[in-house]
Design an enzyme around this catalytic site. Structure first.
Site, PDB file in Angstrom:
ATOM      1  N   HIS A   1       0.817  -1.218   0.000  1.00 19.55           N
ATOM      2  CA  HIS A   1       0.000   0.000   0.000  1.00 19.55           C
ATOM      3  C   HIS A   1       0.852   1.270   0.000  1.00 19.55           C
ATOM      4  O   HIS A   1       0.339   2.352  -0.300  1.00 19.55           O
ATOM      5  CB  HIS A   1      -0.987  -0.004   1.183  1.00 19.55           C
ATOM      6  CG  HIS A   1      -0.411   0.375   2.506  1.00 19.55           C
ATOM      7  ND1 HIS A   1      -0.095  -0.549   3.481  1.00 19.55           N
ATOM      8  CD2 HIS A   1      -0.107   1.582   3.045  1.00 19.55           C
ATOM      9  CE1 HIS A   1       0.373   0.077   4.552  1.00 19.55           C
ATOM     10  NE2 HIS A   1       0.375   1.368   4.311  1.00 19.55           N
TER      11      HIS A   1
ATOM     12  N   ASP B   1       0.287  -7.594   1.792  1.00 18.53           N
ATOM     13  CA  ASP B   1       0.667  -6.179   1.829  1.00 18.53           C
ATOM     14  C   ASP B   1       2.190  -6.027   1.862  1.00 18.53           C
ATOM     15  O   ASP B   1       2.745  -5.340   2.714  1.00 18.53           O
ATOM     16  CB  ASP B   1       0.034  -5.459   3.014  1.00 18.53           C
ATOM     17  CG  ASP B   1      -0.046  -3.943   2.785  1.00 18.53           C
ATOM     18  OD1 ASP B   1       0.514  -3.462   1.780  1.00 18.53           O
ATOM     19  OD2 ASP B   1      -0.652  -3.246   3.616  1.00 18.53           O
TER      20      ASP B   1
ATOM     21  N   GLY C   1       3.484   6.863   7.641  1.00 17.11           N
ATOM     22  CA  GLY C   1       4.893   6.976   7.265  1.00 17.11           C
ATOM     23  C   GLY C   1       5.745   5.860   7.843  1.00 17.11           C
ATOM     24  O   GLY C   1       6.826   5.556   7.324  1.00 17.11           O
ATOM     25  N   ASN C   2       5.265   5.222   8.920  1.00 13.45           N
ATOM     26  CA  ASN C   2       5.970   4.055   9.461  1.00 13.45           C
ATOM     27  C   ASN C   2       5.748   2.810   8.600  1.00 13.45           C
ATOM     28  O   ASN C   2       6.531   1.851   8.670  1.00 13.45           O
ATOM     29  CB  ASN C   2       5.510   3.733  10.882  1.00 13.45           C
ATOM     30  CG  ASN C   2       6.293   4.438  11.951  1.00 13.45           C
ATOM     31  OD1 ASN C   2       5.769   5.277  12.675  1.00 13.45           O
ATOM     32  ND2 ASN C   2       7.587   4.120  12.072  1.00 13.45           N
ATOM     33  N   SER C   3       4.682   2.814   7.800  1.00 17.46           N
ATOM     34  CA  SER C   3       4.332   1.623   7.019  1.00 17.46           C
ATOM     35  C   SER C   3       5.515   1.126   6.194  1.00 17.46           C
ATOM     36  O   SER C   3       6.146   1.895   5.474  1.00 17.46           O
ATOM     37  CB  SER C   3       3.168   1.941   6.081  1.00 17.46           C
ATOM     38  OG  SER C   3       1.989   2.170   6.800  1.00 17.46           O
TER      39      SER C   3
ATOM     40  N   LEU D   1      -9.244 -22.122   0.838  1.00 15.74           N
ATOM     41  CA  LEU D   1     -10.220 -23.190   1.024  1.00 15.74           C
ATOM     42  C   LEU D   1     -11.438 -23.009   0.127  1.00 15.74           C
ATOM     43  O   LEU D   1     -12.127 -23.974  -0.205  1.00 15.74           O
ATOM     44  CB  LEU D   1     -10.683 -23.245   2.486  1.00 15.74           C
ATOM     45  CG  LEU D   1      -9.886 -24.114   3.450  1.00 15.74           C
ATOM     46  CD1 LEU D   1     -10.506 -24.048   4.834  1.00 15.74           C
ATOM     47  CD2 LEU D   1      -9.816 -25.553   2.967  1.00 15.74           C
ATOM     48  N   GLY D   2     -11.741 -21.776  -0.255  1.00 16.26           N
ATOM     49  CA  GLY D   2     -12.884 -21.525  -1.119  1.00 16.26           C
ATOM     50  C   GLY D   2     -14.211 -21.621  -0.392  1.00 16.26           C
ATOM     51  O   GLY D   2     -15.166 -22.218  -0.905  1.00 16.26           O
TER      52      GLY D   2
END
Length: 351
Positions: free
Chosen positions: A83, A113, A187-189, A239-240
């Site tokens: 992201h 992510d 901003g830490n992401s 697993l669906g």
């Protein structure tokens, strides 16, 4: 009128000047200059030691739209969140000593992510390693990164929880995330959550309050990143099924002996074609609420107890792969039944 006003102003200004000068009519000597101490600052703090050992491996990641996040060096690449980079093919990276680099977005994975960036990494930015297992709750950790664009920042805290299922815009939860009370701000992401042994125990992904933040599991990252680096993609096990956590109401409606497990509401067409799990085929009303009935309640998978959605997500993400066929135990029509279930591949995310 104008001259009187001007005279009053000058007189007042002179009074203020005299006050600032200490009402002295003579000239005062300037203060003695301050000589910087030649002594080294006290660096005995264990936090300072961890910061010094790891911060040169951390980078600011900037995008063309003016956004930014953090990243760190791993296996000759820079790792960050998906992201953070979004749909960009190229981003700017700034390392600790001020070196700017252009970085290509080599691969991304929206479900975990994670993103991998290729760039010319300075010699001083050494790769960081992941922990072998997530440390116990209460373990001290440091979050490194660029909150609000403030590069080379650090916050301290502890591991507050483990095996959290974190809701994600992808429509699937990110499994096995690490919860921390170390400050994780915008901003830490993408920055590392490190232990006092200088190892990465999570990749910052979200802050949910002043004392609640989440990091991508180091165990999930160790599984996904090598495949992203080698092939550019990662196939997540699936697993669906659509499911619900077993609550007291669901347990009552389906005559379950215990309030645990996950309840299979529907078997999806996007899952493996030979799925042996069974979805609900009826409904009833409990305390004025409509509740599905007739579906399987999954309580064990691949030898692991499934008490919650988080347990299912962790088992799938860390132990299973598409194409596997594994043992499972369900409660079906009030009876404990052992079956074999196929593991499919999660469909591509919706655009």
């Amino acid at each position: 009128m104008t001259n009187q006003t001007r005279r009053r102003f000058l007189a007042g200004a002179a009074g203020v000047a005299a006050g600032l000068a200490g009402c002295s009519s003579g000239r005062r000597a300037p203060p003695d200059p301050v000589t910087p101490s030649g002594a080294e600052p006290d660096r005995d703090s264990p936090y300072t030691a961890v910061y010094d050992a790891t911060i040169e491996s951390v980078a600011f990641v900037g995008t063309a739209g003016g956004g930014g996040g953090s990243g760190f060096v791993y296996d000759d690449y820079v790792v960050t969140n998906q992201h953070v980079v979004g749909d960009a093919d190229q981003v700017d990276v700034r390392f600790e000593r001020g070196d700017w680099r252009e970085a290509g977005v080599t691969a991304t994975d929206v479900y975990a992510d994670l993103a991998v960036l290729s760039t010319d990494i300075p010699d001083y930015a050494r790769p960081l390693s992941f922990v072998d297992s997530v440390p116990p709750v209460g373990t001290e950790v440091l979050a490194l990164g660029s909150p609000f664009g403030l590069e080379s920042s650090v916050s301290t805290g502890i591991i507050s929880g483990k095996n959290r299922a974190l809701a994600s815009p992808s429509g699937f939860s990110i499994p096995n995330t690490v919860q921390t009370d170390a400050g994780l701000d915008p901003g830490n992401s993408g920055g590392p959550l490190v232990t006092m042994d200088n190892e990465v125990t999570g990749i910052a992904v979200a802050g949910a309050g002043t004392s609640v933040g989440f990091a991508v599991s180091p165990l999930l990252a160790r599984r996904v990143l090598p495949e992203l680096i080698e092939t550019g993609t990662y196939s997540h096990p699936f697993l669906g099924i659509s499911l619900l956590p077993v609550t007291p109401i669901i347990a009552e409606a389906n005559d379950l002996p215990e309030t645990r497990g996950i309840y299979v509401v529907e078997v999806l067409d996007s899952g493996p074609t030979d799925q042996t799990l069974r979805g609900a085929d009826g409904e009833t009303t409990v305390d004025g609420r409509t509740v599905p009935t007739g579906g399987d309640t999954l309580i064990e998978l691949a030898g692991n107890a499934i008490d919650s959605n988080a347990d299912l997500g962790t088992t799938l993400a860390l132990e299973l792969s598409p194409g596997d066929r594994v043992d499972a135990t369900v409660i079906r029509d009030g009876e404990r039944v052992d079956i074999r279930v196929p593991i499919g591949s999660r469909p591509p995310p919706e655009q």
